[in-house]
Write a protein that holds these residues in place. Structure first.
Motif, mmCIF file in Angstrom:
data_model
loop_
_atom_site.group_PDB
_atom_site.id
_atom_site.type_symbol
_atom_site.label_atom_id
_atom_site.label_comp_id
_atom_site.label_asym_id
_atom_site.label_seq_id
_atom_site.Cartn_x
_atom_site.Cartn_y
_atom_site.Cartn_z
ATOM 1 N N UNK A 193 0.867 -1.183 0.000
ATOM 2 C CA UNK A 193 0.000 0.000 0.000
ATOM 3 C C UNK A 193 0.909 1.241 0.000
ATOM 4 N N UNK A 194 1.666 1.333 -1.061
ATOM 5 C CA UNK A 194 2.723 2.347 -1.125
ATOM 6 C C UNK A 194 2.827 2.882 -2.557
ATOM 7 N N UNK A 195 3.288 4.120 -2.690
ATOM 8 C CA UNK A 195 3.484 4.695 -4.016
ATOM 9 C C UNK A 195 4.588 3.959 -4.763
ATOM 10 N N UNK A 196 4.570 4.076 -6.099
ATOM 11 C CA UNK A 196 5.570 3.382 -6.912
ATOM 12 C C UNK A 196 6.484 4.394 -7.588
ATOM 13 N N UNK A 197 7.770 4.062 -7.617
ATOM 14 C CA UNK A 197 8.730 4.929 -8.296
ATOM 15 C C UNK A 197 8.911 4.440 -9.726
ATOM 16 N N UNK A 198 8.850 5.378 -10.666
ATOM 17 C CA UNK A 198 9.050 4.995 -12.067
ATOM 18 C C UNK A 198 10.348 5.618 -12.570
ATOM 19 N N UNK A 199 10.848 5.089 -13.672
ATOM 20 C CA UNK A 199 12.168 5.491 -14.151
ATOM 21 C C UNK A 199 12.298 7.015 -14.306
ATOM 22 N N UNK A 200 11.297 7.642 -14.909
ATOM 23 C CA UNK A 200 11.420 9.084 -15.167
ATOM 24 C C UNK A 200 10.617 9.975 -14.237
ATOM 25 N N UNK A 201 9.639 9.409 -13.557
ATOM 26 C CA UNK A 201 8.793 10.234 -12.689
ATOM 27 C C UNK A 201 8.094 11.319 -13.490
#
Ligand SMILES: Cc1cc2nc3c(=O)[nH]c(=O)nc-3n(C[C@H](O)[C@H](O)[C@H](O)COP(=O)(O)OP(=O)(O)OC[C@H]3O[C@@H](n4cnc5c(N)ncnc54)[C@H](O)[C@@H]3O)c2cc1C
Length: 410
Positions: A193-201
């Motif tokens: 239940x957490x935000x996800x980090x993506x390569x470029x944001x």
């Protein structure tokens, strides 16, 4: 009079203390932080979504191990929990998605209702700033605890130390170490239940922007959709968060933790098929020929996102509608429907709402919460390898398992 030590004064620990006091036990509630219930007080963005009013089957379907949880839910279910707080004078209300909150919208009201039940009762002693390090055992029976304030002895010990998420509230994973020392097997804890980090944001200008009614698909490296959900998301400098992302994060937490390459796709127009959308884009270029690209794309995107769209699609913001090409239309369509971003991790323990993993359920009796390794030791709440979706399910897990443990102590 039975003496019981409860380790941790969070949701589970406070509930167990309330129950044990009514059962005429002498309770020693040990809390590591300077205050009790720090996490409980910030739940539900300070409003505390204490449970979910859905029927039993729908409720259990949202929990990671329904077989394990069912007996404690049966013993103290969502209705019993609501009755418990109503009886204590907390008025409740049910909102969208059957989420239950205090009518005051104040999580502190839930906390004080639990605290008032035990605070001035001579059967309960609360010691704060008390860091429990070990459980003392003899012949595989729990006898007491070792703390930074000395040793304490009792007939039973309830571990209610929580998981690892939001460590500033006191849940730093101590319970795993304590249980492991007693021979328990810990299923590797991972943030959920957490935000996800993506390569470029996303650019800083888009940080905090809400995108409503989109569809989020998560795909593996074979382009297979492994999780998907419709709803609202929030853009972030480092990636994405918001209700839909939190739910999906739980479904992919283990795969992400194992290092698997996963990709995130946001379909901004899930209700419009690609052909129709492509036609709409070209027609809009034609009709709004004297407007600049930055203004035209506002038809599909909220303002804070336009900079990113133009950059990623390589469209000059001042290009006039009549100069926009078929390639520009295709790239906008791709951004709206097909763009995939690699997920490079999650936002970590500081932002995770719950911990997935914990004390193996095989080693805990689901009818009593007693450890199968150590007699008179009870394991409750988020410390267990038990978690659930957002919507009030996790607090109910803490309250039900705590109540089950407390009622089992005779
Ligand atoms: C920001 C946020 C919002 C949330 N909102 C909701 C919501 O609205 N609805 C919902 O259902 N769930 C929500 N959750 C999840 C829910 O709060 C947890 O699942 C629940 O609090 C777990 O209860 P617990 O008693 O097991 O652990 P905790 O509430 O974490 O309590 C554990 C306690 O043990 C103490 N402790 C730890 N180690 C020791 C030690 N060695 N010695 C002594 N004491 C110790 C800690 O200081 C803490 O007080 C939210 C979580 C977060 C982080």
């Amino acid at each position: 009079m039975r003496k019981v030590i409860i380790v941790g004064a969070g949701a589970a620990g406070l509930m167990a203390a309330n129950c044990l006091k009514d059962r005429n036990c002498e309770v020693l509630l040990l809390e590591k932080k300077h205050q009790c219930g720090l996490k409980l007080r910030i739940t539900g963005k300070g409003r505390c979504n204490l449970t979910n009013a859905s029927d039993k089957n729908s409720f259990l379907a949202r929990v990671s191990d329904k077989e394990f949880f069912e007996p404690s839910f049966d013993a103290f279910d969502n209705t019993s929990l609501m009755d418990f707080f109503t009886f204590k004078g907390v008025e409740l209300k049910t909102e969208r998605g059957q989420r239950v909150y205090p009518a005051s919208n104040k999580a502190a009201d839930m906390f004080f209702a639990l605290l008032e039940g035990i605070e001035n009762d001579n059967r309960v002693k609360i010691i704060k700033n008390c860091d429990v390090r070990h459980v003392i055992t003899q012949d595989s029976k729990a006898k007491g605890v070792v703390t930074n304030q000395g040793n304490f002895f009792a007939d039973a010990v309830i571990l209610a130390t929580g998981g690892r998420s939001y460590p500033t509230t006191g849940s730093e994973g101590d319970g795993y170490r304590i249980a492991e020392l007693l021979g328990h097997h810990i299923i590797t804890p991972v943030p959920a239940l957490v935000g996800l980090r993506t390569k470029n944001g996303y650019p800083l200008s888009a940080h905090g922007t809400e995108i409503k009614n989109c569809r989020v698909n998560i795909t593996d490296s074979h382009r297979k959709v492994i999780a998907s959900k419709d709803g609202d998301i929030m853009l972030d400098e480092y990636g994405v968060s918001g209700p839909v992302i939190l739910t999906l994060s739980r479904q992919i937490a283990r795969r992400l933790d194992s290092g698997e390459k996963l990709f995130l796709n946001i379909d901004y127009k899930p209700k419009v098929d690609k052909d129709k959308l492509y036609g709409e884009i070209k027609e809009t270029f034609r009709q709004r020929r004297t407007e600049q690209a930055a203004s035209i794309i506002r038809k599909w995107f909220v303002k804070p996102l336009t900079q990113d769209v133009l950059e990623v699609c390589r469209i000059q913001s001042r290009t006039m509608g009549y100069k926009l090409t078929q390639q520009n239309a295709e790239s906008l369509l791709w951004y709206m429907k097909d763009r995939k971003e690699e997920i490079v991790g999650d936002m970590g323990w500081r932002e995770a709402v719950v911990t997935m993993g914990g004390v193996s359920l095989k080693e805990v009796d689901k009818y009593t919460m007693e450890s199968r390794k150590i007699k008179n030791l009870y394991i409750t709440g988020e410390l267990l390898d038990l978690d659930a979706d957002t919507g009030g399910f996790n607090l109910q897990i803490a309250f039900s398992t705590a109540m089950t443990a407390a009622r089992s102590i005779r």
